[in-house]
Design a protein around this motif. Structure first.
Motif, PDB file in Angstrom:
ATOM      1  N   GLY A   1     170.217 104.655  11.159  1.00 45.11           N
ATOM      2  CA  GLY A   1     169.229 104.471  10.104  1.00 45.11           C
ATOM      3  C   GLY A   1     168.991 105.707   9.269  1.00 45.11           C
ATOM      4  O   GLY A   1     169.661 106.722   9.416  1.00 45.11           O
ATOM      5  N   SER A   2     168.008 105.587   8.394  1.00 44.76           N
ATOM      6  CA  SER A   2     167.692 106.657   7.455  1.00 44.76           C
ATOM      7  C   SER A   2     166.242 107.080   7.668  1.00 44.76           C
ATOM      8  O   SER A   2     165.395 106.235   7.934  1.00 44.76           O
ATOM      9  CB  SER A   2     167.884 106.139   6.036  1.00 44.76           C
TER      10      SER A   2
ATOM     11  N   ASN B   1     162.684 107.439  13.622  1.00 46.12           N
ATOM     12  CA  ASN B   1     161.612 107.050  14.543  1.00 46.12           C
ATOM     13  C   ASN B   1     161.971 105.862  15.419  1.00 46.12           C
ATOM     14  O   ASN B   1     161.142 104.988  15.656  1.00 46.12           O
ATOM     15  CB  ASN B   1     160.317 106.743  13.788  1.00 46.12           C
ATOM     16  N   SER B   2     163.211 105.824  15.911  1.00 50.35           N
ATOM     17  CA  SER B   2     163.638 104.686  16.725  1.00 50.35           C
ATOM     18  C   SER B   2     164.436 105.149  17.933  1.00 50.35           C
ATOM     19  O   SER B   2     164.993 106.242  17.952  1.00 50.35           O
ATOM     20  CB  SER B   2     164.520 103.739  15.898  1.00 50.35           C
ATOM     21  N   ILE B   3     164.480 104.280  18.932  1.00 47.55           N
ATOM     22  CA  ILE B   3     165.341 104.471  20.091  1.00 47.55           C
ATOM     23  C   ILE B   3     166.284 103.264  20.142  1.00 47.55           C
ATOM     24  O   ILE B   3     165.860 102.136  19.888  1.00 47.55           O
ATOM     25  CB  ILE B   3     164.521 104.649  21.389  1.00 47.55           C
ATOM     26  N   PHE B   4     167.556 103.531  20.412  1.00 48.76           N
ATOM     27  CA  PHE B   4     168.594 102.493  20.384  1.00 48.76           C
ATOM     28  C   PHE B   4     169.225 102.357  21.764  1.00 48.76           C
ATOM     29  O   PHE B   4     169.501 103.360  22.426  1.00 48.76           O
ATOM     30  CB  PHE B   4     169.703 102.879  19.401  1.00 48.76           C
ATOM     31  N   PHE B   5     169.496 101.120  22.160  1.00 46.29           N
ATOM     32  CA  PHE B   5     170.213 100.806  23.390  1.00 46.29           C
ATOM     33  C   PHE B   5     171.517 100.146  22.968  1.00 46.29           C
ATOM     34  O   PHE B   5     171.515  99.064  22.376  1.00 46.29           O
ATOM     35  CB  PHE B   5     169.372  99.875  24.269  1.00 46.29           C
TER      36      PHE B   5
ATOM     37  N   ILE C   1     155.023 106.219  14.509  1.00 49.11           N
ATOM     38  CA  ILE C   1     155.290 106.652  13.131  1.00 49.11           C
ATOM     39  C   ILE C   1     154.988 108.145  12.976  1.00 49.11           C
ATOM     40  O   ILE C   1     154.009 108.637  13.510  1.00 49.11           O
ATOM     41  CB  ILE C   1     154.462 105.817  12.146  1.00 49.11           C
ATOM     42  N   LEU C   2     155.862 108.816  12.239  1.00 51.44           N
ATOM     43  CA  LEU C   2     155.805 110.253  11.961  1.00 51.44           C
ATOM     44  C   LEU C   2     156.086 111.111  13.188  1.00 51.44           C
ATOM     45  O   LEU C   2     155.870 112.318  13.164  1.00 51.44           O
ATOM     46  CB  LEU C   2     154.472 110.659  11.324  1.00 51.44           C
ATOM     47  N   PHE C   3     156.593 110.515  14.258  1.00 47.71           N
ATOM     48  CA  PHE C   3     157.013 111.260  15.432  1.00 47.71           C
ATOM     49  C   PHE C   3     158.534 111.196  15.510  1.00 47.71           C
ATOM     50  O   PHE C   3     159.123 110.177  15.185  1.00 47.71           O
ATOM     51  CB  PHE C   3     156.406 110.672  16.708  1.00 47.71           C
ATOM     52  N   ASN C   4     159.163 112.273  15.919  1.00 47.54           N
ATOM     53  CA  ASN C   4     160.617 112.330  16.033  1.00 47.54           C
ATOM     54  C   ASN C   4     161.035 112.798  17.409  1.00 47.54           C
ATOM     55  O   ASN C   4     160.312 113.535  18.073  1.00 47.54           O
ATOM     56  CB  ASN C   4     161.207 113.279  14.995  1.00 47.54           C
TER      57      ASN C   4
END
Length: 183
Positions: free
Chosen positions: A117-118, A140-144, A159-162
């Motif tokens: 993503g962006s 701001n995502s985690i992927f499996f 949101i706004l956390f990395n």
């Protein structure tokens, strides 16, 4: 062996080969004598995307000690995460523009890649089990992801956390852990 740019990743030793990412968006494979076996070059983002992500990341993230260093080193961060091994066949790593890539450990050829993503300034590494990969993104995502490169699920983080660090997989508890920080 001297690289063309900074190295932030830890090395991965598999048999008699050493793998690491280099800040020029490269995955480098050396033998244990330091001789280059192959180099994989990640794709480059569009100029607009590249500029946006670097402006954002250099203004927000603490890469350097002062603003003058930020301005001098404006276009520097491309690969931060350390590589991992999947199924004794693929080197899995994350790049600034490509997201997660699977590279054949012997040939250096791309097997697959998954966009995260962006914005695409993904700087954390990946965690790997026998059949699965977990990656966090600056979107701001985690992927499996399964071993074929299919995203099985994606969960949005706060949101706004990395996430800056590699996620961790607890196979016994069947849980995934990751740290996040506010911009």
């Amino acid at each position: 062996f001297v690289t063309s740019s900074k190295v932030y990743s830890s090395p991965l030793l598999v048999g008699d080969k050493l793998y690491f990412t280099c800040n020029s968006s490269d995955l480098i494979c050396l033998n244990t004598s330091g001789v280059l076996i192959w180099k994989y070059k990640s794709s480059s983002p569009s100029k607009l995307s590249f500029a946006f992500n670097l402006i954002k990341s250099n203004l927000v993230y603490d890469y350097y000690n002062s603003l003058s260093q930020k301005l001098i080193n404006f276009f520097t961060i491309h690969a931060w995460g350390s590589p991992n091994l999947l199924n004794h066949k693929y080197i899995i790593c994350s790049f600034f523009s490509d997201g997660v890539v699977a590279i054949d450990k012997d040939t250096g050829c791309l097997a697959w890649k998954v966009s995260l993503g962006s914005p695409s300034n993904h700087l954390s590494g990946v965690s790997v089990t026998t059949n699965y990969i977990v990656a966090t993104s600056q979107s701001n995502s985690i992927f499996f992801i399964n071993s074929s490169g299919t995203v099985l699920w994606k969960k949005n983080l706060k949101i706004l956390f990395n996430s800056w660090s590699n996620p961790s997989i607890d196979k016994i508890e069947e849980s995934i852990y990751c740290t996040t920080s506010f911009y």
